[in-house]
Every structure is written in structure tokens, then in C-alpha cells.
Design an enzyme around this catalytic site. Structure first.
Site, PDB file in Angstrom:
ATOM      1  NE  ARG A   3      35.352  32.323  47.599  1.00 27.30           N
ATOM      2  CZ  ARG A   3      36.416  32.019  47.074  1.00 27.30           C
ATOM      3  NH1 ARG A   3      36.120  30.638  46.796  1.00 27.30           N
ATOM      4  NH2 ARG A   3      37.561  32.322  46.543  1.00 27.30           N
TER       5      ARG A   3
ATOM      6  CG  ASP B 112      30.712  30.341  45.836  1.00 28.81           C
ATOM      7  OD1 ASP B 112      30.319  29.320  45.111  1.00 28.81           O
ATOM      8  OD2 ASP B 112      31.559  31.215  45.493  1.00 28.81           O
TER       9      ASP B 112
ATOM     10  CE1 TYR C 228      34.742  41.827  49.676  1.00 29.26           C
ATOM     11  CE2 TYR C 228      35.815  42.130  51.771  1.00 29.26           C
ATOM     12  CZ  TYR C 228      35.746  41.987  50.412  1.00 29.26           C
ATOM     13  OH  TYR C 228      36.874  41.737  49.789  1.00 29.26           O
TER      14      TYR C 228
ATOM     15  CG  ASP D 275      34.868  34.981  44.266  1.00 25.35           C
ATOM     16  OD1 ASP D 275      36.200  34.979  43.718  1.00 25.35           O
ATOM     17  OD2 ASP D 275      34.804  34.523  45.521  1.00 25.35           O
TER      18      ASP D 275
END
Length: 301
Positions: A177, A81, A67, A39
Site C-alpha cells: 500500500r 487502498d 505479490y 489485509d
């Protein structure tokens, strides 16, 4: 034309397509593809395939990833988000009573396999259209849960009363997310993703990634090739075999190959193998048990 794999550091506010477009300009070649969308708000490792390596894009999107996620408690948005529009507010009283132990327990409870409902703002297709196309038109459609796996969650850190960060090691197809959304719902206070840093893909670390600016400098001074891995660098899980001289023409024509055309193969029949000619990686071949022969899967001649 450059062939190989480049570990790119995608910076915030760039789309993955932006990175590819800029690389085409820097490297002066069109044959470039990325191996997994990040993203715009996210940053970190984006593996980019160059030249013949673009044939590996579909294989490399399947890898596990790590992540560093930052989660903000207290509300939900349409994008799941902080860039989206608020769709629900959490219970302030519940949020005020949450302890650090409560939050940590909820985060860790997602380790393992679980069925995750993907976000509306995603590239998953439903009836021939991507979900984000429905979302942009103001239409919410039912999404089927998809099996994902969280292998580990580590280094949970309280950044503020309503903000926590943690490392997530997960399978392909996992939306961080949506993980934050699910954690927030479990805590009954709601949550969104407020930051995302992809640290590792296929063993490629963010510490070795190059920014677009660094790539441009190295291309100009002639040192970029040192940072480009060969096409077969991410295929070490497949056994390697050199072909015999008799097999050369068959190989060049993309023909099936009998096991006798591979040096030192013996009686072993691996499902997928790397094929080399004169020491150079040229193909991936798959074994067909019913025919007792190797069939080309991807050619890199």
C-alpha cells in the site's frame, strides 16, 4: 493433533485471524497460528502453522515475499487502498499527460533499498499502541521510516488509463500500500492500492495453496495430511545433525549439548543447526562460541 505447515489460499474479505479461526473448527484443534497478516482485501498465500510448528511462527514471518499489486492513480485514502476514505485528490492535468513509459519508469525507480513510512492503518506499535488504534480514533501520529528492499518489479501491465498492475519481490516489512502511495507521489498524481495477490512466501506458491473449502473437503475424506508439510520443511537452510545415544536424556531435558554429542559433526561449528533423534526432527540448537557448546533455541519434542 496435527503438526506441520499448511499453504492456505486466503480469499478476499477474510482476515488472517478469520482463516485461523475457521481452521480451528475444521481441524478440531486450537494450536494454530499464521505467519504474516494479509489485509482483508488481499488474497493469496497464507502459511499456517499447526501444532508443534506454531513455534516457528516468529521465524517464518521474516521471509521474502512476492505479490501481484494493482495500483489506481489519481487520489489517496486514509488506508492507502481503495477501501479507505479519500484524503487527497491528484492533479487531473498531470494524470492526463502521463504516458505508460512515465508510470513504468516511476514504478521501477523503487527497486533497491529505501526507507518506507508505514501506513497509519497497520499493526506497528507506537508508544505501546498499534497504529491502527490511533487511526480509528482519528489521530495521526508521526511514523519513523523503516528500511525495506524491493528486489525486483516485473510484468508491469496497463489495465486502464489510471490502473497498472505489477509483480513485486520484496523483503519482510514492506507495505505494498505504501509503495503505491510513494509511486503516486513520485508521479505527482497520487495513487492507492486497488488489489493485492500474494503469490509466494518462502518458496510456497499460490498455485499449491488450498482454500478453506478445499481443506474442509480433504479433512473429511482423509487426504489433507498429503498437503501438510513436516515441521522442518522450511528450515533446510540450517545443517542437520543426528544426536548420539548418549545425548538422548540431555536433549529431552532441554540441556546444552557438546559438539561431541552430534554424529559426523567434525570440526565444523554452524551457528544454528537442526537436531534429529532416531531420524525425527526434534529441535533447533544455536552454537555459543564463548562456551563452545550448543544451546537449545526451539524444542519440538
Amino acid at each position: 493433533m496435527i503438526d506441520g505447515i499448511l499453504n492456505v489460499y486466503k480469499e478476499q474479505d477474510y482476515t488472517s485471524f478469520d482463516v485461523v479461526a475457521k481452521l480451528r473448527g475444521i481441524l478440531k484443534q486450537k494450536k494454530i497460528g499464521h505467519t504474516g497478516t494479509l489485509d482483508p482485501m488481499a488474497e493469496g498465500v497464507l502459511l499456517v502453522c499447526l501444532g508443534k510448528a506454531t513455534k516457528l511462527v516468529d521465524l517464518l514471518t521474516e521471509g521474502d515475499k512476492c505479490y501481484r499489486a494493482t495500483m489506481k492513480l489519481g487520489y489517496e485514502t486514509d488506508t492507502e487502498d481503495v477501501t479507505g476514505e479519500t484524503t487527497a485528490e491528484g492533479d487531473a492535468a498531470v494524470l492526463a499527460q502521463l504516458t505508460q513509459a512515465d508510470v513504468k519508469r516511476a514504478i521501477l525507480s523503487f527497486i533497491g533499498k529505501y526507507d518506507q513510512i508505514p501506513p497509519m492503518y497497520s499493526a506497528i506499535k507506537k508508544d505501546g499502541k498499534k497504529l491502527y488504534e490511533y487511526a480509528r480514533a482519528g489521530i495521526e501520529v508521526k511514523r519513523e521510516p523503516r528500511p525495506v528492499e524491493i528486489y525486483a518489479i516485473q510484468d508491469i501491465t496497463k489495465e486502464a488509463d489510471d490502473t497498472y498492475s505489477f509483480d513485486v519481490y520484496c523483503s519482510k516489512g514492506t507495505y505494498i500500500r505504501s509503495l503505491c502511495r510513494d509511486i503516486g507521489r513520485k508521479l505527482s498524481c497520487l495513487a492507492v492500492l486497488s488489489g493485492l495477490h500474494r503469490k509466494e512466501v518462502h518458496g510456497f506458491s499460490v498455485t499449491d495453496a488450498l482454500t478453506l473449502q478445499e481443506i474442509e473437503v480433504r479433512q473429511a475424506d482423509g487426504t489433507l495430511q498429503d498437503a501438510i508439510l513436516p515441521v522442518d520443511a522450511l528450515l533446510k537452510q540450517y545443517p542437520a545433525y543426528e544426536i548420539t545415544e548418549q545425548a538422548e536424556n540431555y536433549l529431552r531435558n532441554g540441556n546444552k549439548l557438546s559438539p561431541r554429542f552430534f554424529k559426523d559433526m567434525g570440526e565444523r561449528r554452524d551457528t544454528r543447526i537442526r537436531v534429529y533423534h532416531a531420524g525425527k526432527f526434534v529441535a533447533l540448537y544455536d552454537y555459543k562460541e564463548e562456551e563452545q557448546i550448543y544451546k537449545p533455541f526451539k524444542m519440538f519434542l
